[in-house]
Every structure is written in C-alpha cells, then in structure tokens.
Write a protein that holds these residues in place. Structure first.
Motif, PDB file in Angstrom:
ATOM      1  N   ILE A  97      50.379  49.134   3.221  1.00  0.00           N
ATOM      2  CA  ILE A  97      51.137  47.892   2.459  1.00  0.00           C
ATOM      3  C   ILE A  97      49.559  47.426   1.890  1.00  0.00           C
ATOM      4  O   ILE A  97      48.663  47.317   2.338  1.00  0.00           O
ATOM      5  N   ARG A  98      50.124  46.990   0.627  1.00  0.00           N
ATOM      6  CA  ARG A  98      48.979  46.508  -0.092  1.00  0.00           C
ATOM      7  C   ARG A  98      48.621  45.273   0.360  1.00  0.00           C
ATOM      8  O   ARG A  98      49.505  44.489   0.930  1.00  0.00           O
ATOM      9  N   PRO A  99      47.294  44.755   0.465  1.00  0.00           N
ATOM     10  CA  PRO A  99      46.850  43.523   0.863  1.00  0.00           C
ATOM     11  C   PRO A  99      47.576  42.528  -0.026  1.00  0.00           C
ATOM     12  O   PRO A  99      47.847  42.289  -1.005  1.00  0.00           O
ATOM     13  N   ASP A 100      48.041  41.324   1.020  1.00  0.00           N
ATOM     14  CA  ASP A 100      48.576  40.116   0.306  1.00  0.00           C
ATOM     15  C   ASP A 100      47.809  39.625  -0.947  1.00  0.00           C
ATOM     16  O   ASP A 100      48.371  39.032  -1.687  1.00  0.00           O
ATOM     17  N   ASP A 101      46.374  39.607  -0.860  1.00  0.00           N
ATOM     18  CA  ASP A 101      45.629  39.092  -1.719  1.00  0.00           C
ATOM     19  C   ASP A 101      45.836  39.901  -3.066  1.00  0.00           C
ATOM     20  O   ASP A 101      45.937  39.228  -4.290  1.00  0.00           O
ATOM     21  N   GLU A 102      46.041  40.916  -2.919  1.00  0.00           N
ATOM     22  CA  GLU A 102      46.266  41.807  -4.249  1.00  0.00           C
ATOM     23  C   GLU A 102      47.743  41.658  -4.855  1.00  0.00           C
ATOM     24  O   GLU A 102      47.690  41.683  -6.001  1.00  0.00           O
ATOM     25  N   VAL A 103      48.611  41.385  -4.014  1.00  0.00           N
ATOM     26  CA  VAL A 103      50.046  41.458  -4.336  1.00  0.00           C
ATOM     27  C   VAL A 103      50.121  39.931  -5.141  1.00  0.00           C
ATOM     28  O   VAL A 103      50.820  39.686  -5.999  1.00  0.00           O
TER      29      VAL A 103
ATOM     30  N   GLY B 144      48.874  43.276  18.399  1.00  0.00           N
ATOM     31  CA  GLY B 144      47.830  43.679  17.995  1.00  0.00           C
ATOM     32  C   GLY B 144      46.595  43.348  18.571  1.00  0.00           C
ATOM     33  O   GLY B 144      45.577  43.976  18.662  1.00  0.00           O
ATOM     34  N   TYR B 145      46.651  41.978  18.917  1.00  0.00           N
ATOM     35  CA  TYR B 145      45.589  41.124  19.284  1.00  0.00           C
ATOM     36  C   TYR B 145      45.371  41.599  20.778  1.00  0.00           C
ATOM     37  O   TYR B 145      44.220  41.850  21.109  1.00  0.00           O
ATOM     38  N   LEU B 146      46.275  41.719  21.575  1.00  0.00           N
ATOM     39  CA  LEU B 146      46.056  42.074  22.941  1.00  0.00           C
ATOM     40  C   LEU B 146      45.325  43.591  23.216  1.00  0.00           C
ATOM     41  O   LEU B 146      44.711  43.763  23.885  1.00  0.00           O
ATOM     42  N   LEU B 147      45.925  44.513  22.061  1.00  0.00           N
ATOM     43  CA  LEU B 147      45.355  45.918  22.081  1.00  0.00           C
ATOM     44  C   LEU B 147      43.892  45.856  21.560  1.00  0.00           C
ATOM     45  O   LEU B 147      43.342  46.727  22.007  1.00  0.00           O
ATOM     46  N   ASP B 148      43.631  45.037  20.835  1.00  0.00           N
ATOM     47  CA  ASP B 148      42.292  45.137  20.497  1.00  0.00           C
ATOM     48  C   ASP B 148      41.672  43.378  19.956  1.00  0.00           C
ATOM     49  O   ASP B 148      41.811  43.192  18.654  1.00  0.00           O
ATOM     50  N   PRO B 149      41.191  42.579  20.763  1.00  0.00           N
ATOM     51  CA  PRO B 149      41.105  41.244  20.582  1.00  0.00           C
ATOM     52  C   PRO B 149      40.015  40.971  19.675  1.00  0.00           C
ATOM     53  O   PRO B 149      39.850  39.802  19.053  1.00  0.00           O
ATOM     54  N   THR B 150      39.282  42.038  19.501  1.00  0.00           N
ATOM     55  CA  THR B 150      38.013  41.544  18.665  1.00  0.00           C
ATOM     56  C   THR B 150      38.358  42.076  17.310  1.00  0.00           C
ATOM     57  O   THR B 150      37.491  41.894  16.241  1.00  0.00           O
ATOM     58  N   ASP B 151      39.438  42.682  16.978  1.00  0.00           N
ATOM     59  CA  ASP B 151      39.707  43.041  15.623  1.00  0.00           C
ATOM     60  C   ASP B 151      40.225  41.828  14.711  1.00  0.00           C
ATOM     61  O   ASP B 151      41.319  41.216  15.064  1.00  0.00           O
ATOM     62  N   ALA B 152      39.405  41.552  13.349  1.00  0.00           N
ATOM     63  CA  ALA B 152      39.838  40.425  13.058  1.00  0.00           C
ATOM     64  C   ALA B 152      41.016  40.532  11.942  1.00  0.00           C
ATOM     65  O   ALA B 152      41.439  39.281  11.630  1.00  0.00           O
ATOM     66  N   ASN B 153      41.066  41.733  11.705  1.00  0.00           N
ATOM     67  CA  ASN B 153      42.284  41.891  10.747  1.00  0.00           C
ATOM     68  C   ASN B 153      43.559  42.211  11.492  1.00  0.00           C
ATOM     69  O   ASN B 153      43.930  43.441  11.661  1.00  0.00           O
ATOM     70  N   GLN B 154      44.322  41.374  11.992  1.00  0.00           N
ATOM     71  CA  GLN B 154      45.641  41.338  12.473  1.00  0.00           C
ATOM     72  C   GLN B 154      46.651  41.196  11.560  1.00  0.00           C
ATOM     73  O   GLN B 154      47.817  41.017  11.874  1.00  0.00           O
TER      74      GLN B 154
ATOM     75  N   THR C 210      45.426  34.432  18.463  1.00  0.00           N
ATOM     76  CA  THR C 210      45.058  35.967  18.237  1.00  0.00           C
ATOM     77  C   THR C 210      43.740  36.064  17.668  1.00  0.00           C
ATOM     78  O   THR C 210      43.591  37.209  16.880  1.00  0.00           O
ATOM     79  N   VAL C 211      42.650  34.887  17.966  1.00  0.00           N
ATOM     80  CA  VAL C 211      41.447  35.126  17.395  1.00  0.00           C
ATOM     81  C   VAL C 211      40.516  35.349  18.383  1.00  0.00           C
ATOM     82  O   VAL C 211      39.416  35.862  18.075  1.00  0.00           O
ATOM     83  N   ALA C 212      40.468  34.491  19.647  1.00  0.00           N
ATOM     84  CA  ALA C 212      39.436  34.610  20.386  1.00  0.00           C
ATOM     85  C   ALA C 212      38.959  35.903  21.208  1.00  0.00           C
ATOM     86  O   ALA C 212      40.327  36.158  21.726  1.00  0.00           O
ATOM     87  N   ALA C 213      38.008  36.291  21.279  1.00  0.00           N
ATOM     88  CA  ALA C 213      37.979  37.519  21.857  1.00  0.00           C
ATOM     89  C   ALA C 213      38.094  37.656  23.333  1.00  0.00           C
ATOM     90  O   ALA C 213      38.509  38.819  23.796  1.00  0.00           O
ATOM     91  N   THR C 214      38.036  36.413  23.916  1.00  0.00           N
ATOM     92  CA  THR C 214      38.052  36.483  25.449  1.00  0.00           C
ATOM     93  C   THR C 214      39.321  36.286  25.905  1.00  0.00           C
ATOM     94  O   THR C 214      39.717  36.113  26.909  1.00  0.00           O
ATOM     95  N   GLY C 215      40.395  35.692  24.912  1.00  0.00           N
ATOM     96  CA  GLY C 215      41.761  35.499  25.519  1.00  0.00           C
ATOM     97  C   GLY C 215      42.005  34.038  25.284  1.00  0.00           C
ATOM     98  O   GLY C 215      42.758  33.275  25.624  1.00  0.00           O
ATOM     99  N   ARG C 216      40.941  33.309  24.929  1.00  0.00           N
ATOM    100  CA  ARG C 216      41.078  31.798  24.708  1.00  0.00           C
ATOM    101  C   ARG C 216      42.037  31.287  23.643  1.00  0.00           C
ATOM    102  O   ARG C 216      42.015  32.194  22.704  1.00  0.00           O
ATOM    103  N   LEU C 217      42.407  30.265  23.417  1.00  0.00           N
ATOM    104  CA  LEU C 217      43.085  29.706  22.375  1.00  0.00           C
ATOM    105  C   LEU C 217      42.030  29.258  21.225  1.00  0.00           C
ATOM    106  O   LEU C 217      40.790  28.550  21.717  1.00  0.00           O
TER     107      LEU C 217
END
Length: 884
Positions: free
Chosen positions: A430-436, A406-416, A617-624
DNA sequence: AGCTTCACG
DNA sequence: ACGTACGTGAAGCTA
C-alpha cells in the motif's frame, strides 16, 4: 512424529563465511556468513519441517578438552573480525525467527548436540544434526541422521548408519577411531603421523578400533609398525579428543527448543534490517499469505463509487460486510476529517464520501454502523469511532482491529499503519498515506478514482490480515488478551474520551494571571542579576550566561553543549543567587506554557471540555498514553502545579470528582511474580513497604527507620522495578556506585526471591527473545543477546521491568472493563473519565457517592487475583485537586 | 526534525 | 571498561 534439528552454529557459520562471496549491507557491516547460514537454514526448514530446533555455539575459549591437551585447536587461525562481527547478527536473527540457541561454558557445540541428540533419541524423536564437521558422524543411529555440508553450505548430505557403512565401511562410533588414527590438522589433533584416511580405514576394517590396532602391533610390518608403536599414546589421546561427550548436564529441555514456525512479526523486520531482500521474499511467511496477497490485487480491481442513488447496492449486502475502513485526516481523532469510507462486502468494494453517508439515503448504513451486533473489522476502529462521533454518526460493534492486533503481536513496532502492516506481513503493498495525500500543509485529497483505489487496497489488506493475525494471536496465546481485554477496552476508551472532562476556564485563566505575574518578576530579577537580557527559554543562551559569563562550574554536558537541567541547577544553587530564580522560573514557565496555555488551546468549543485521546497501541509495556491534551501528566508533586487540578471539575452541578488509585501496584505485582516470601508477607500485612524494606535491608526495627533510611529504601524499590543498576541508583541517591552496589547486594540478600526473579527473567528473555506479562502480553527484546554492552544491558533492564509494569497495566485495564460492566449493570449515572496508569477518575452524582466509594476500590482490588492482596484507595471532592 | 527540558506513573 | 535507571507527551529552541 517429533523431529529435532540440531545445528552446529560455529561450524556452519565458519563454512558459510568462507564459502560465500563478501556481502555488505548499507552500513558497511559484512553479512555474508549470516546470509549463507540463513539460506541453508530456510532450505532445511522447508525440507525437514522440524518441530524442535536448537542452534548450539561454542562458548568460552577453554573447553574441558584443553585440560588434557593444551595444544587442542592450537594451530587454528584466529577468527577473522569480519566473521566474529557476524555472530551477534546471527544470534539476533535466530531470536527473531523464534529459534532456540544455546552455549555452555567449557563445552563445545558438539557436546551440547551430542547430549541433546541422545536425549531426543531416547525420547523417540527423529534427530537431524547439521554440521560441517565429519566427526559428528559418530552420533548417527537409527533415529539420528547427520547432515554434512557440501560445497560450502549450499547443500547438505545426510548420513545414517547405512550411509556411513557405505562410505567408510564403519559403524558410526568407529568414526572416533578413524580420527584417533588419522588425526585432524584443523583441530591440531595429532593422530599417527603418516597415517591418513586410507591407511586408517584399512587398519580399522581389520582390527575394529584403536585399542585393537595397538594390541596387535606385532602383526604390522616395517615402517607402519614403528610409527604405530611410537605414537600409541598420541592415538589414544586423539581418540579421546575426538570423542563427543554425550552426558553434559544441560538446563535445556526438549520443550525449551520447540519450534512453531517462523515468527512472522519479528522474522520479517529482522531480515529487512539485514537487508536480505531475496530471503524476505522467499520466506515461508510470504508463502503463507501469498494467496492473500493475490486476493488483495483482485479485490481492488472492482471498486464501486457510491452516490445517493447507488447506495442501495451496498445496503443489499450490509449483512455480508467483511471489512470497514474510514479514511480520516488529522492527528487528533476528535477533530479528524473523514475523507471517505470503504466497505468490503460479498467480494466487492464500495466507496462513499461523507455527504453520501449523511444523506437520507445513507440511513441504513448509519444504522448498520451504530448497531453493536453488526460486527466490524478494520484498522484503528478507535479513531473511526471518534471521528464518526463528532460527525454525528454513532459507531459500535468493533470485533477485530488489525492495528490493535499488530500492536499486541509486536508492541515495539512504531509503524502500525496499514502500509506498515502490509509490508510486514508480505501483503500487496500500500502506498504510504504521506505519498498519496502529501503531508503537512501539502495535504490534498486526490481524485476519487485514486482515492477509492487507495482505500480499497487498505480494505483488502485488512481482510487479508485478520485471519493471519488471528492465527498469530492464537499461536502466541494472546487471543484472549486481544478479544476479551483490548478490544472491549477500545470501546470503553472511546466512550471516556467522548465524555471528556469539564475545565473551569475562569479558574484556569486566573491561575494563568498569577503565573504571568510571577514570571514577570522572576524574569526581571534574573536579567538584573545577569546584567543582560537574554532568552531564558534557550538552554544555549542560559548556558552561556551561567558558565561563560558567571563562570559557574560545568557539572554535565549534553550532545550540543552545557547541560542546564534541574539536576545541574540544584548543584549550582550554592554558587550563585541567580540559580534559584532560574529554577523557580522554569517551574512556573512550564506550568504556564504547558498546563495553562496548552490546556486552554485544547478546550472544545462544542463542549467546553477537554477530550483527551488515549493511545492504546504505542506503549511497549501495554500501558496507555494520553494526547491532545496529555491528562496523564497533570502536576501533583509540587503544590504550585497541583493547583492546576482545581480546574478539572464535574460536568454536572452538584456532582463530584472521585479518584481511586492502586497502592504500590508494581511492587505487589513483583511480590506475586517473584514469589518472594518476604515481599509477599509485607503486603499480606499491608505494611509501609519502603519502611519495611529499610528495616529489612538495614537490619533495624521498623520504628528505628529514619527518614534517610526510608528514602534510600524507596529509591532501591524504584530501582528494582526499573531493572536495577548500581549506576542508576547512585545517580538517584547521589551516592557512589560502590555504595549503591552495596545497597543492592544487601537488598538481594534479604529479598532472595526477587534476586531469583531478576536472574530468571533475563535468562528466559535470552532463551525466548521475549518477556511476557501475567496476561501473556509480549515484548520482544531483539537486543538481549547483543554483544554491545549498552544495548544488551538496556534489554536486560527492560526484561526485568516490562513484566512488572506490563502486568500492572493489564490489571488496571481489567479493572476498567469490569468497572464499565458494573456501571451498566447497575444503571449508574457515574462516568469513568480518565486513567492515569494506576488511577481511575470518575464523575459521580451525589446519590451515587456512597455506592462508588465502595464499588470502585472493590472492583479494582478484585480485578485479578494475585498471591498478595491488591489495594485501592478512593477519595472525592468538588474537583480533581480535592479528590486527594 | 532533533534536542533539551520537564510534567506524570 | 563499557555508561543508564522503566514507560510516556508537550513545549520551546536550534539548525
């Protein structure tokens, strides 16, 4: 057979705007025209399944048609703002869909479409032109069909030469003559007054063309003869105005407009942003995974909760496990609790808690988890690995991680998260974990039936995601990047993190004591100078002291008040003695709170080490990135802070810390991808790049470059990598924008290949909607065509920077994978501990120092072959500070 | 939770 | 005219 669809963007959005009822999203933005356009587009895609698409727009206000006739389109009403606001929205959406769009100064969409339809026709394509404008019928031929909107935009009626013959009794090209005679009030084309469609058709059926009609006026009678004769020139000019120009020089090739289906990972969010919920649902991607969605429902229906007795049911089908999901709790994966595990196997789902897994009966499952040849598919397997590790269970064999995909397909999406991925791919929700579970202090594990159902849904979603993402990775040519780089790297990172790095606690506490004393002194001095005690850590209170009480000049403001950052304080230093003390206080306080106290808190009780967590899976450029603690921002620039590095020591007596860093990797990458001869030559000869830049830009010999010139050149080089702007450079060098602009101009005059790269990459981004690295890593830039200057400029700088920073990230990741393999192959005891973007840190036993001194830079330099050499420099010592 | 500041590449 | 340099994470304050 290739099929090209050419859409007249302006014409369609216009019609959509007037045809659709007003429709507004929650932020008050009107979206009806975009909605109408999109509905029509989706219908056409389904019906015609084009292999190529281009949406053409009119550009600029003056076209070549105005040159001969100034009143062209003169009578037209100004575009209402409610419509013009929707153009950027439409363009953004098209970009997200992966649909090419084009406009050309001085030409109308018609001419672009005319030209491209001709090119495509000649190349053996079938072409469908979609417009609301009857003029376009002139383009029809055996392989070019024209679709005209009817009743707004909901229906499109297609015309080939036959249908035109039927409807008008004319050949396609005679449509121009028709227009020449009858004119067009909407475009202010005069034609011959009093001649409407009926008369015009009658004339054309008899004479065939405007010219022939004019040549035979003697055969006409009465009023008609008079009108045609007086307005002969109008008719000729009108015909010319109505003629679509089909030989525009375009830098748009057919291969630039390839359409390979809606780009699921960006189309969904873009539609969601516009709040087009009904379209989201009917979108082809929902159909694409529709059956998978049903599978999710089915799979969750049958969940077996295993205890020690029933675990054999899973053991029997371990060979057929499709998906594993380990539900954890806690941000830090090294300290994560394991709430439960779920296995999807042979169409069934098996849930167990940790006590079951850790029991005697769980042994075969634990063996399965530890076996590298037993391949696992899951979500965030990196976290799974760490969490299990600290529970005494080994994990290996990660094959497909849907979070990483999911990160490679769209690295700027914060919600993976799985919940996010499920929504994005139109899978069963899927219910969000916060809710469950509840969040923060309210976290509570629900009853086992609720829990097992929740995690079963997750497993089912993972199972559905894998083939969809695999196909997307192949389509975007990122499957190699995923399977051969990112997946192997995730295991290596987990190994490094488990290994950890030893901290000399006494040394760290010692530094803490020193800082404490310095802070006490500084605070005392500051209070005494200020005459009051206040909270020095509060920018608000500090601002009041500096600007209200002491009356120092305000340099800069923030959203909430006075700015008191270091840049401001530097400028205030000459005015008041207190400022220098504050700066010093800030420096030491930062070291104390973040690096002494912060680090102490992160030392593991079990190992005495710090075990960072590299996020992949966070940095938009591919960095760690690095967390808990962040070991990628340990001080080095100032000596006071650099001492912190002394506390990072080898974990075995007699070993050393060895560090190797790439020299100028980003500029070397730039030299390669820009193919700039001068920049490449500089690196081929391994010159000091900032001095070389200074000597070239200022036109002096290298030995005549003074420190100021070098400093400026260095700032320019940084700016180039960041996506240069005169403003940014002026801020950095404390010069005027004009001067900065001159520097940049001079730089580009010398490094013309770099200028070309910067121009081209922005163009590419505008065309494709994304940029990519050498290893095909992508970053979408939805705002690259935004009408908002700031958003667009930011996207343009990102377009320039991301391929550079991202390729550098690709390279060091490659080096890490190769390094790991080399250590194994040679059975070396040395361990890779850290990655700091362009640096790798190891701990090395004494007998391997000589080997590693050679091996590490050799592998780093050979990680990826570029047109310039890569250079890595190595050093070692008894701690990280000494490895300099 | 969002802002400000500052540490790194 | 527009107002920023690219990418991160942590700490402390404020609301």
């Amino acid at each position: 057979m290739d099929k090209l669809m050419l859409i007249d963007g302006n014409s369609i959005i216009y019609r959509a705007f007037f045809a659709m009822p007003p429709l507004t999203n929650s932020s008050g933005q009107q979206t009806n025209a975009v909605y109408g356009f999109t509905t029509m587009l989706l219908r056409l895609l389904e019906e015609h399944k084009p292999t190529h698409i281009l949406v053409a727009f009119d550009a600029g206000k003056i076209t070549f048609r105005h040159k001969g006739y100034e009143d062209y389109k003169g009578g037209r009403e100004k575009t209402p703002p409610e419509l013009s606001q929707q153009f950027p929205l439409l363009k953004e959406l098209l970009t997200a869909f992966g649909i090419a769009q084009f406009e050309l100064d001085g030409y109308e969409a018609d001419d672009i479409i005319g030209t491209l339809s001709k090119t495509a026709d000649e190349a053996g394509f079938n072409v469908l032109v979609v417009t609301g404008d009857k003029d376009m019928l002139q383009l029809a031929s055996d392989h070019v069909t024209v679709g005209l909107t009817r009743k707004g935009v909901t229906e499109v009626e297609t015309y080939g030469p036959e249908q035109i013959q039927e409807r008008y009794g004319l050949k396609p090209l005679q449509i121009i003559d028709l227009k020449g005679l009858m004119g067009d009030t909407s475009d202010n084309i005069p034609g011959i007054p009093g001649v409407g469609e009926k008369t015009a058709l009658k004339l054309l059926h008899q004479y065939g063309s405007v010219e022939e009609v004019l040549a035979h006026t003697d055969e006409l009678k009465g009023k008609m003869k008079e009108r045609v004769e007086t307005h002969a020139d109008d008719a000729r000019m009108s015909k010319e105005l109505a003629t679509i120009y089909r030989d525009v020089t375009l830098d748009k090739q057919l291969e630039d407009v390839v359409f390979s289906g809606l780009r699921a990972e960006t189309a969904g969010p873009a539609l969601a942003k516009l709040e087009f919920k009904s379209l989201l649902e009917r979108l082809s991607l929902a159909g694409e995974v529709g059956s998978a969605g049903a599978d999710v429902e089915e799979a969750t229906a049958d969940v077996t909760v295993l205890d020690e007795q029933r675990i054999s049911e899973l053991v029997e089908v371990l060979d057929h496990v499709d998906v594993l999901h380990v539900e954890t709790h806690g941000d830090n994966p090294h300290h994560a609790e394991i709430v439960g595990l779920i296995f999807a196997a042979a169409g069934r789902q098996f849930f167990m808690t940790m006590d079951v897994l850790q029991s005697e009966a769980g042994t075969p499952v634990r063996e399965w988890l530890a076996a590298p040849e037993r391949k696992k598919r899951g979500h965030d397997l990196h976290r799974t690995d760490l969490a299990l590790h600290w529970h005494g269970i080994e994990f290996a064999g990660a094959e497909f991680d849907v979070q990483l995909a999911g990160y490679l397909l769209d690295p700027t999406d914060a919600n993976q998260t799985l919940s996010g991925l499920a929504a994005k791919y139109g899978l069963s929700s899927i219910r969000p974990d916060d809710e469950v579970f509840g969040k923060g202090a309210k976290y509570k594990v629900p009853d086992v039936d609720v829990l097992s159902d929740h995690v079963a849904r997750k497993a089912a979603v993972i199972e559905a995601l894998v083939p969809v993402q695999q196909a997307e990775l192949e389509k975007t040519e990122m499957h190699k990047l995923f399977h051969e780089l990112e997946m192997p790297l995730s295991r290596i990172l987990a190994d490094m993190e488990k290994q950890g790095i030893l901290v000399n606690v006494e040394e760290l506490r010692g530094l803490g004591k020193e800082f404490e004393a310095q802070i006490a002194t500084l605070v005392g001095e500051i209070y005494s100078i200020a005459g009051v005690e206040f909270n020095l850590n509060s920018p608000k209170q500090l601002g009041e002291i500096l600007f209200d009480k002491l009356g120092l000049p305000v340099i800069k403001k923030t959203k909430t008040g006075y700015s008191t950052d270091a840049e401001v304080l530097e400028k205030l230093a000459p005015y008041h003695d207190i400022v220098q003390n504050i700066l010093q206080y800030r420096t030491i306080a930062k070291l104390q709170s973040t690096y002494v106290e912060g680090l102490l808190k992160e030392i593991s009780e079990k190992t005495g080490k710090v075990h960072t967590y590299f996020r992949q899976t966070v940095a938009a450029t591919g960095r760690l990135s690095s967390q808990f603690p962040n070991l990628q921002n340990i001080p080095i620039r100032l000596e006071e802070g650099r001492k912190i590095r002394k506390v990072f020591v080898p974990s075995e007596p007699g070993w050393s810390i060895l560090a190797a860093d790439y020299s100028q990797i980003e500029l070397r990458v730039l030299a390669d991808i820009s193919d700039d001869e001068r920049l490449k030559e500089a690196f081929v000869h391994d010159m000091d790049i900032h001095t070389k830049t200074a000597s070239d830009v200022f036109g002096v010999q290298a030995e005549d470059v003074d420190s100021n010139m070098r400093r400026s050149a260095k700032a320019v080089n940084f700016g180039i990598v960041y996506g240069i702007s005169d403003y940014g450079l002026s801020q950095n060098l404390n010069i005027t924008r004009k001067e900065a602009a001159r520097f940049i101009d001079q730089y580009f005059d010398v490094f013309q290949g770099v200028r070309r790269y910067m121009d081209d990459i922005v163009k590419d981004a505008k065309r494709d909607g994304y940029v990519k690295t050498l290893l095909e890593r992508r970053r979408y830039l939805p705002e690259i065509n935004a009408s908002n200057f700031n958003l667009r400029s930011f996207a343009e700088r990102t377009a320039m920077n991301t391929p550079i920073q991202g390729t550098a990230a690709d390279i060091i990741k490659l080096a890490m994978v190769q390094m790991d393999a080399a250590l194994r192959k040679r059975s070396l005891r040395s361990r890779m501990l850290l990655q700091v973007h362009d640096e790798l840190v190891f701990e090395v036993p004494p007998e391997e120092i000589e080997t590693m001194k050679e091996l590490v830079p050799t592998i780093m330099e050979a990680a990826l072959k570029l047109s310039v050499p890569l250079k890595a420099e190595v050093s070692y010592g008894s701690n990280w500070y000494e490895a300099k």
